[in-house]
Design an enzyme around this catalytic site. Structure first.
Site: not given
Length: 670
Positions: A82, A116, A137
């Site tokens: 992250s 983002k 993820r």
């Protein structure tokens, strides 16, 4: 089968791959949609006649296949990390300075910047140019195998273009749903009378996690690459931005707003540019990702607590919108606190449609000078509850009405009181009040309290509404037969709840104290009480002076504790719980001379833990002698950081506080 059929099939596949890249990646189609459809129909006809020729990289595989029973797990060969966050220029400056200091003061100039995206991070693995695996993820180490679903996304090539790619190449990126596609999807759902998605991110995540890939294929998903993981069989460029260009040349899309800049000042200019264009972009974003461009510098900087030292997410400020305050409702919480809730004209802000916002208390209403009918500014930041932050008084209508705080509980009619020095107005009804009863029971069975699996909010509400329970002890008197009268409660589910209640009877003294819902007695305070007094009887008998001697307990909390145990109704509930069989192991003091590894240390937990629950981790730290607090300060000795550790991690780094990982904690426990 003739050689010409095989050759034509390969020609069609190559042509369709090529035109898909032109359309979805380069946004520059060469042929009309009708011609693309004609080529696809021809491909499907040949494959239908020769099913042995169907390959995993065929464009026909995007339509979706047989539903799965569940997703299998995938272990990431290179962890999917992250990012730390920055919320203003000073935090960005600190990130820049830390990076330069760590490499001996060398100047860092070039940065790669990109929006983002607010979607779902995925990993794509290509072997010999063919997409063989796609995964979420997950916790950064282990994700879910979503290969079949990802194959349905047109923006993701099933076969890489060219021939200079590595033999094994893992591309990381974000699957997202463009704003236009999201609106169309919800409009279709409304027409069918189905539930709509809250925001594009939820829509993308829900679409990608369908067990039936045909549903995923029907959703308007897209993808932008942002980095690489595993690379074997060839070297990539020495610049992050140039790696983007390589990836794009192989047919993978990159965000068109991605840019390489030559100074930190240029980074700030880029941020402002994207912030101003935010609403005009065709996808949802919540900030800008900034990465040091030089790969060699990235490698020198390395990682900390599951995040790279060479990248940071510069988040946008909270979003605000103007809407109308139509009405105010008063909600009653577990401790009787009465909270005014603004009922708003629905407005899209911060990525979701907001129709309710908190007004906190009577003092806040007075400070804002807000009235029913006013035009108000609401703010929503991340997962924070939307709040009214200001009033546009010049737009106040003549029909605006004052907000009158109730003198009686809106639920049970009991008298309300406001203790001097407190901002909160409370209902005095206690468990007589149905609202307090519901919230108290929900708290009692919650994960950090007695952790009763399957006994959710809706079940609790039905039990109270049907007057089947009044106190927490009543829960343990329920039978499976009685529970089956509830809505959507079959015999098996009912028995599971009874079994879970039976299992929860063995708990710990800290969890039991926390479950009682004593005002301002959280997990840490409950643990400190248990460790200090060792027994429930000693806590019940303790005076305010004795309680103040306990770590982190002051006059106010001590008063709440003594008041709770002095009330006859509470004494009866506690006694009934013990009669029903609630018990816990004896709280033992550390052996004389035994040295606890974290004795006297003040520690903070932050981020998401993959192998421990938050409560479990806190209890483990306390058993090791640590004092666990909720905020980072100069008094903090150690920060244990999990995934998605944000501002606490950044502050700890600035203060030079020792930072440890979840693995470090597991090693201490073991």
């Amino acid at each position: 089968m003739s050689e010409s059929v095989h050759q034509r099939l390969e020609e069609l596949k190559e042509s369709l791959h090529y035109h898909a890249v032109r359309y979805y990646v380069e946004d520059n189609p060469e042929i009309p949609d009708a011609e693309y459809d004609r080529l696809m129909r021809e491909l499907l006809e040949i494959e239908a006649q020769h099913p042995d020729l169907v390959t995993v990289d065929s464009p026909s595989q995007r339509v979706g296949g047989k539903p799965l029973s569940e997703f299998s797990q995938v272990t990431h060969e290179v962890p999917m990390l992250s990012l730390d966050n920055a919320f203003d220029d000073s935090e960005l400056d600190s990130f820049h300075k830390r990076a330069q200091d760590r490499i001996g003061g060398e100047s860092i100039k070039q940065y790669c910047c990109e929006p983002k995206l607010d979607g779902l991070a995925v990993s794509l693995l290509y072997e010999n140019g063919i997409l063989v695996q796609a995964a979420t993820r997950g916790d950064g180490t282990t994700g879910e195998n979503i290969t079949e679903n990802v194959r349905t996304i047109n923006a993701i090539p099933l076969k890489l273009r060219g021939d200079d790619w590595p033999a094994r190449l893992e591309v990381r990126g974000e699957v997202f749903m463009p704003k236009a596609g999201f609106e169309k999807l919800n409009e279709l759902a409304r027409q069918k009378g189905e539930k709509v998605f809250v925001n594009p991110r939820n829509a993308a995540a829900g679409s990608l996690r369908q067990l039936d890939s045909r549903i995923t294929a029907s959703r308007p998903l897209s993808f932008y690459a942002y980095s690489v993981g595993v690379v074997q069989g060839a070297d990539l460029a020495a610049s992050h931005y140039e790696r983007f260009l390589q990836i794009k040349s192989w047919g993978l899309p990159m965000c068109p707003e991605t840019k390489r800049v030559d100074s930190l000042a240029d980074v700030k200019t880029y941020y402002q540019h994207i912030l101003q264009r935010r609403d005009a972009l065709p996808y949802e974003i919540d900030g800008v990702v900034i990465k040091i461009d030089d790969i060699a510098v990235q490698e020198r900087l390395g990682f900390v607590a599951r995040a790279p030292r060479w990248a940071i997410a510069y988040k946008f400020p909270a979003q605000e919108e103007i809407t109308t305050l139509n009405e105010v409702e008063f909600q009653v919480g577990r401790t009787g606190a009465i909270t005014p809730v603004a009922k708003l004209e629905p407005v899209f802000v911060g990525g979701v449609t907001v129709s309710n916002a908190t007004l906190h208390n009577a003092d806040e209403i007075e400070r804002l000078q807000v009235k029913i009918g006013d035009q108000v500014v609401i703010r929503r930041a991340g997962d924070v509850i939307p709040q009214v932050v200001s009033v546009i008084k010049e737009r106040r209508p003549e029909t605006a009405r004052d907000i009158i705080f109730p003198t009686q509980c809106p639920v049970c009619g009991s008298h309300v009181e406001r203790i001097e020095g407190e901002a909160v107005t409370r209902c005095t009804g206690g468990l007589v009040c149905q609202a307090q009863r519901k919230q108290a029971l929900k708290h009692f069975v919650s994960r950090k309290a007695l952790d009763v699996d399957g006994l959710g909010d809706k079940v609790i509400e039905q039990l109270v509404d049907r007057e089947m329970v009044e106190t927490p002890a009543d829960l343990f008197k329920l039978s499976a037969g009685v529970l089956t009268v509830l809505e959507r409660m079959g015999p098996k589910s009912a028995q599971n709840i009874v079994n879970a209640l039976e299992k929860s009877k063995l708990t710990t003294l800290p969890r039991f104290l926390y479950s009682l819902g004593i005002r301002e007695v959280g997990e840490a305070t409950a643990a400190n009480l248990a460790q200090h007094f060792k027994s429930l009887e000693a806590i019940q008998a303790a005076t305010e002076e004795q309680l103040i001697a306990v770590q982190d307990i002051g006059v106010v909390v001590a008063k709440h504790i003594t008041t709770f145990f002095e009330e006859e109704q509470n004494q009866a509930v506690v006694q009934d719980l013990l009669v029903q069989g609630i018990h816990w192991p004896e709280v033992s003091a550390p052996e004389q001379g035994a040295e606890l590894p974290l004795e006297g240390k003040t520690v903070v937990l932050t981020g998401t833990l993959s192998q421990l629950g938050r409560t479990e981790a806190k209890e483990a730290l306390q058993s090791l002698g640590a004092k666990v607090t909720g905020s980072v300060s100069k008094k903090t000795d150690i920060l244990f950081a999990g995934e998605n550790a944000g501002s606490k991690l950044a502050k700890a780094q600035e203060l030079g506080i020792e930072i440890k990982t979840e693995q470090d904690l597991l090693e201490l426990i073991n």
